[in-house]
Design an enzyme around this catalytic site. Structure first.
Site, PDB file in Angstrom:
ATOM      1  CE  LYS A  55      -3.951  -1.830   2.517  1.00  0.00           C
ATOM      2  NZ  LYS A  55      -5.091  -1.526   1.470  1.00  0.00           N
TER       3      LYS A  55
ATOM      4  NE  ARG B 121     -10.641  -9.511  -2.812  1.00  0.00           N
ATOM      5  CZ  ARG B 121     -11.078  -8.598  -3.916  1.00  0.00           C
ATOM      6  NH1 ARG B 121     -11.263  -9.103  -4.850  1.00  0.00           N
ATOM      7  NH2 ARG B 121     -11.198  -7.400  -3.670  1.00  0.00           N
TER       8      ARG B 121
HETATM    9  N1  BES Z   1      -8.269  -3.593   3.790  1.00  0.00           N
HETATM   10  C1  BES Z   1      -8.568  -3.314   2.499  1.00  0.00           C
HETATM   11  C2  BES Z   1      -9.817  -2.614   2.303  1.00  0.00           C
HETATM   12  C3  BES Z   1     -10.013  -1.308   2.847  1.00  0.00           C
HETATM   13  C4  BES Z   1      -9.622  -0.160   2.403  1.00  0.00           C
HETATM   14  C5  BES Z   1     -10.264  -1.217   4.332  1.00  0.00           C
HETATM   15  C6  BES Z   1      -9.803   1.076   2.910  1.00  0.00           C
HETATM   16  C7  BES Z   1     -10.621  -0.136   4.807  1.00  0.00           C
HETATM   17  C8  BES Z   1     -10.363   0.850   4.227  1.00  0.00           C
HETATM   18  C9  BES Z   1      -8.467  -4.611   1.448  1.00  0.00           C
HETATM   19  O1  BES Z   1      -7.672  -5.591   1.905  1.00  0.00           O
HETATM   20  C10 BES Z   1      -7.807  -4.079   0.207  1.00  0.00           C
HETATM   21  O2  BES Z   1      -6.418  -3.699   0.266  1.00  0.00           O
HETATM   22  N2  BES Z   1      -8.443  -4.171  -0.781  1.00  0.00           N
HETATM   23  C11 BES Z   1      -8.095  -3.708  -2.051  1.00  0.00           C
HETATM   24  C12 BES Z   1      -8.608  -4.533  -3.142  1.00  0.00           C
HETATM   25  C13 BES Z   1      -7.957  -4.330  -4.536  1.00  0.00           C
HETATM   26  C14 BES Z   1      -6.604  -4.652  -4.504  1.00  0.00           C
HETATM   27  C15 BES Z   1      -8.633  -5.210  -5.514  1.00  0.00           C
HETATM   28  C16 BES Z   1      -8.506  -2.159  -2.163  1.00  0.00           C
HETATM   29  O3  BES Z   1      -9.698  -1.746  -1.864  1.00  0.00           O
HETATM   30  O4  BES Z   1      -7.910  -1.324  -2.784  1.00  0.00           O
HETATM   31 ZN    ZN Z   2      -5.458  -5.665   1.382  1.00  0.00          ZN
END
Ligand code: BES
Ligand code: ZN
Ligand code: ZN
Length: 487
Positions: free
Chosen positions: A258, A332
């Site tokens: 991230k 997921r």
């Molecule tokens: N934990 C995150 C989602 C999230 C984002 C929760 C902001 C709370 C606040 C999740 O694991 C994630 O990183 N999802 C990605 C998915 C993408 C790579 C398809 C996302 O939402 O960017």
């Molecule tokens: Zn994630």
């Protein structure tokens, strides 16, 4: 907080301060005694507007209506305004909406939820001195009240609000203080206190259960994963329910790391699992006549030489193969295996999962609302309705066959991300649906709580940080199931 209900009138109760809720700007109401002073202070009685009259020992707060949502939020804001002040005891009258004692429950929830603050890491915490709340049966519209019925609502409100605060504490705890083994310890401790059963799977058992997707996500962390199973098993249950929570104690994104600004707050990626713990605590204390199982996948998603990679193909517990194209879509993967495990262990009438699953859900519906998904219209509708009834915001996000195709993989059964940048909350939900057995297909709902789980400002009865979202809505849903089901 100690909350007491009394048939005494307000004038006969001794307390450090009196709370008066001014409903619908009705400053002529008999409860409003300081009309001139309030005018001087330019108190408009807007929703959540607070006016503290120190010399009168009165605190006023505005509420737009007598609905649970408005009263809960008003009560929370009044209590929040007293934080750090010296008042130890507060008295308040009863406010009913068309005679319904549910508003009383909302007010008590508001008082306890508004009194919450997370001070664990402050060297000099600001004390919440308010300890005693006395509620008079003197009612806003002079409506008579059954004290036993009212007492039951107060009792339920206390259990539910305390469970929500319990969830908030877990989520707010930092990743180095709350990692998977700690989550398991919290669950074990909760089980001892509340009379639940608790089983914890460590890496060896998780391997035996062939949870290849969860184990891959966990691999680069020095904190090994845990799968937690809490259960409430009364005799002759009216229904059987499984709850599954995403418990990512930290989500760095893994090798698909991230960006710095997006990583902050990712201690909140355990909100789904923490909500499941709070729900189990409330269900046990309410002793609902339904069997409830809580499953939590507690994992940390990190980087390192042993990290799982984009291009890997994982084998989930049900044998399905998953092409990893982004290691940040890890929730997921964890849930896929825990959903399979839950269905293997328990044949349930209802399955609900809670997860901070996608940023796309926050983009789509905003910070305050959960996205409810699933194969069954009836199930989605029911979950959304009970969330609203409990004072949470939720909306249905519908699956469709076109988005489903975007998860197709050329080399495995499915990809862990979609090939389109749009509709990410729904494609994540449709990914999960691949891990729901046919006989559970219409019994399942997925709740994406990425928006409301952790918000960096106060909103209504919620503090800065963790909200404990999912607890109130689910307890309400389970109460309804317990009332209506004939198993
Ligand atoms: N934990 C995150 C989602 C999230 C984002 C929760 C902001 C709370 C606040 C999740 O694991 C994630 O990183 N999802 C990605 C998915 C993408 C790579 C398809 C996302 O939402 O960017
Ligand atoms: Zn994630
Ligand atoms: Zn995540």
């Amino acid at each position: 907080m100690n909350i007491e209900l009394t048939p005494l009138s307000m004038a006969d109760i001794d307390a450090d301060i009196e709370l008066i809720i001014v409903v619908d700007k009705d400053t002529d109401h008999r409860f409003v005694k300081d009309k001139k002073l309030l005018k001087k202070a330019a108190f408009g009685a807007a929703q959540d507007e607070v006016c503290l009259l120190v010399s009168k020992k009165h605190i006023y707060v505005g509420a737009d209506s007598l609905t649970g949502v408005d009263i809960r939020s008003a009560a929370a804001n009044a209590v929040r305004a007293l934080k750090g002040k010296k008042y130890k005891s507060l008295k308040v009258a009863t406010y009913l909406n068309k005679g319904c004692t549910y508003t009383l429950r909302a007010m008590v929830e508001g008082i306890i939820l508004g009194g919450y603050s997370f001070e664990k890491y402050k060297s000099k915490p600001t004390k919440q001195r308010l300890k005693h709340i006395t509620i008079s049966l003197d009612e806003y519209n002079k409506q008579p009240m059954d004290i036993d019925k009212a007492a039951l609502q107060v009792h339920k409100a206390q259990i539910i609000a305390d469970a929500t605060n319990f969830t908030r504490d877990i989520v707010n705890t930092t990743p180095d203080d709350c990692y998977p083994a700690v989550m398991a310890d919290i669950a074990k401790h909760l089980a001892e206190e509340s009379g639940l059963k608790c089983k914890v799977l460590k890496p060896k058992e998780i391997k035996k259960e062939k949870m290849g997707a969860l184990l891959a996500v966990a691999r680069a962390s020095r904190h090994t994963p845990r799968v937690i199973h809490l259960s409430h098993t009364p005799k002759n249950p009216k229904a059987v329910i499984s709850l599954i929570g995403k418990g990512l104690t930290y989500d760095s994104g893994g090798l698909s790391l991230k960006p710095a600004d997006y990583m902050v707050t990712m201690k909140s990626d355990k909100s789904g699992g923490s909500a499941v713990m709070g729900i189990m605590k409330a269900i046990a204390e309410l002793d609902l006549p339904i069997e409830v199982h809580g499953f939590i996948g507690a994992v940390e998603n990190m980087i390192g030489g042993d990290a799982y990679k984009p291009d890997d193909v994982l084998v989930a517990k049900n044998g399905k193969t998953i092409e990893v194209r982004n290691t940040d879509a890890e929730g997921r993967l964890v849930l896929a295996d825990v959903l399979c495990y839950a269905q293997q262990e328990v044949k349930a009438d209802y399955i609900l999962d809670f997860a901070t699953l996608t940023g796309a859900c926050v983009v789509g519906v905003g910070h305050y609302t959960s996205g409810v998904m699933g194969n069954s219209e009836a199930m989605k509708k029911r979950v959304v309705q009970e969330a609203l009834n409990a004072g949470e915001l939720a909306t249905a996000l519908d699956f469709n066959r076109h988005l489903k195709k975007t998860l197709k993989s050329e080399i495995a059964d499915i990809c862990n991300i979609s090939n389109t940048r749009y509709g990410g909350a729904i494609t994540a939900g449709q990914f999960l649906s691949e891990f729901i057995d046919e006989d559970h297909a219409d019994k399942w709902a997925h709740v994406d709580i990425a928006g409301p789980a952790f918000v960096e400002h106060t909103w209504a009865e919620n503090p800065h940080g963790a909200s404990g979202v999912g607890v109130r809505m689910t307890v309400k849903l389970l109460e309804k199931i317990a009332e209506n089901s004939a198993h």
